[in-house]
Design a protein around this motif. Structure first.
Motif, PDB file in Angstrom:
ATOM      1  N   CYS A   1       0.829  -1.208   0.000  1.00 60.75           N
ATOM      2  CA  CYS A   1       0.000   0.000   0.000  1.00 60.75           C
ATOM      3  C   CYS A   1       0.862   1.256   0.000  1.00 60.75           C
ATOM      4  O   CYS A   1       0.643   2.177  -0.795  1.00 60.75           O
ATOM      5  CB  CYS A   1      -0.933   0.011   1.219  1.00 60.75           C
ATOM      6  N   PHE A   2       1.831   1.280   0.893  1.00 60.28           N
ATOM      7  CA  PHE A   2       2.694   2.451   0.999  1.00 60.28           C
ATOM      8  C   PHE A   2       3.558   2.617  -0.251  1.00 60.28           C
ATOM      9  O   PHE A   2       3.749   3.735  -0.731  1.00 60.28           O
ATOM     10  CB  PHE A   2       3.549   2.374   2.265  1.00 60.28           C
ATOM     11  N   GLU A   3       4.076   1.528  -0.768  1.00 56.64           N
ATOM     12  CA  GLU A   3       4.899   1.612  -1.981  1.00 56.64           C
ATOM     13  C   GLU A   3       4.073   2.083  -3.174  1.00 56.64           C
ATOM     14  O   GLU A   3       4.561   2.866  -3.989  1.00 56.64           O
ATOM     15  CB  GLU A   3       5.565   0.267  -2.276  1.00 56.64           C
TER      16      GLU A   3
ATOM     17  N   LYS B   1       1.716   4.133  -3.276  1.00 54.15           N
ATOM     18  CA  LYS B   1       1.466   5.578  -3.187  1.00 54.15           C
ATOM     19  C   LYS B   1       2.765   6.386  -3.188  1.00 54.15           C
ATOM     20  O   LYS B   1       2.734   7.611  -3.077  1.00 54.15           O
ATOM     21  CB  LYS B   1       0.680   5.908  -1.910  1.00 54.15           C
TER      22      LYS B   1
ATOM     23  N   ILE C   1       5.052   6.353  -0.826  1.00 53.29           N
ATOM     24  CA  ILE C   1       5.312   6.886   0.519  1.00 53.29           C
ATOM     25  C   ILE C   1       5.902   5.820   1.450  1.00 53.29           C
ATOM     26  O   ILE C   1       5.688   5.856   2.667  1.00 53.29           O
ATOM     27  CB  ILE C   1       4.035   7.504   1.133  1.00 53.29           C
ATOM     28  N   ALA C   2       6.652   4.902   0.876  1.00 50.78           N
ATOM     29  CA  ALA C   2       7.246   3.827   1.684  1.00 50.78           C
ATOM     30  C   ALA C   2       8.163   4.374   2.769  1.00 50.78           C
ATOM     31  O   ALA C   2       8.325   3.745   3.824  1.00 50.78           O
ATOM     32  CB  ALA C   2       8.000   2.849   0.786  1.00 50.78           C
TER      33      ALA C   2
ATOM     34  N   LYS D   1       7.616   6.450   4.876  1.00 53.94           N
ATOM     35  CA  LYS D   1       6.863   6.660   6.112  1.00 53.94           C
ATOM     36  C   LYS D   1       6.862   5.431   7.024  1.00 53.94           C
ATOM     37  O   LYS D   1       6.530   5.545   8.202  1.00 53.94           O
ATOM     38  CB  LYS D   1       5.412   7.039   5.796  1.00 53.94           C
ATOM     39  N   ILE D   2       7.201   4.281   6.460  1.00 53.96           N
ATOM     40  CA  ILE D   2       7.194   3.049   7.262  1.00 53.96           C
ATOM     41  C   ILE D   2       8.578   2.411   7.328  1.00 53.96           C
ATOM     42  O   ILE D   2       8.706   1.223   7.586  1.00 53.96           O
ATOM     43  CB  ILE D   2       6.138   2.043   6.738  1.00 53.96           C
TER      44      ILE D   2
ATOM     45  N   THR E   1      -0.658   2.638   8.934  1.00 55.61           N
ATOM     46  CA  THR E   1      -1.750   2.352   7.996  1.00 55.61           C
ATOM     47  C   THR E   1      -3.037   3.019   8.458  1.00 55.61           C
ATOM     48  O   THR E   1      -3.765   3.612   7.660  1.00 55.61           O
ATOM     49  CB  THR E   1      -1.966   0.823   7.871  1.00 55.61           C
TER      50      THR E   1
ATOM     51  N   GLU F   1      -2.742   6.904   8.036  1.00 54.25           N
ATOM     52  CA  GLU F   1      -2.363   7.455   6.723  1.00 54.25           C
ATOM     53  C   GLU F   1      -3.532   8.202   6.092  1.00 54.25           C
ATOM     54  O   GLU F   1      -4.644   7.684   6.003  1.00 54.25           O
ATOM     55  CB  GLU F   1      -1.883   6.332   5.786  1.00 54.25           C
TER      56      GLU F   1
END
Length: 172
Positions: free
Chosen positions: A85-87, A89, A91-92, A94-95, A112, A115
């Motif tokens: 999910c993060f990748e 968008k 925005i990886a 952030k995690i 998650t 976000e």
């Protein structure tokens, strides 16, 4: 006399079994589960090969009664889908921690849920913590041994979270 016969037969069966295993070892790669008791393959088909393989492993562990393995694999699938999910968008970061490694599942779940680039459903929010709990117990608790009913109780949670995260990650 009968005991000798039984012993001879058992010895021959063992030799035959050993020969069969030597000539037909388990597959090198992940095999396909025969049923879909936990993860419906239609949910993950066409996403990523490793997600499909994890799903087969989850289903296979359940089919064989390896419930701790099933719970740990479910935990791993949830971690993987959150990262996806993060990748997706972009925005990886952030995690990830300062060395670029992804954070632990508890922090992945917190990130998650907070976000702002998506709106995760109410049921999935609640289910994430439940799935983490069963996965943690199976992975880290010395005396907890998962049983079929433990997994059965979270089946709806698995379905909610897997489908939600797959869509949030734009994998389908």
């Amino acid at each position: 006399m009968v005991e000798e016969n039984i012993s001879n037969v058992l010895a021959k069966v063992k030799v035959l079994n050993d020969e069969l295993r030597a000539n037909n070892p388990p597959p090198e790669d992940t095999g396909h589960s025969t049923e879909q008791p936990i993860i419906y393959m239609s949910l993950v088909q066409g996403t990523r090969g490793y997600i499909e393989k994890l799903s087969h492993q989850i289903n296979g562990t359940y089919e064989n009664g390896w419930y701790d393995g099933c719970a740990v694999m479910i935990r791993r699938l949830i971690e993987t889908l959150i990262i996806e999910c993060f990748e997706s968008k972009g925005i990886a970061h952030k995690i990830q921690n300062t060395t670029g490694d992804f954070v632990y599942l508890s922090d992945l779940i917190s990130a998650t849920l907070s976000e702002s680039s998506w709106n995760i459903g109410r049921n999935a929010k609640k289910s994430l913590k439940t799935l983490k709990d069963i996965g943690d117990k199976s992975a880290h608790s010395r005396r907890f041994i998962a049983q079929r009913r433990d997994i059965d109780k979270v089946m709806a949670d698995i379905r909610n979270v897997v489908q939600e995260l797959i869509y949030l990650a734009s994998l389908k």
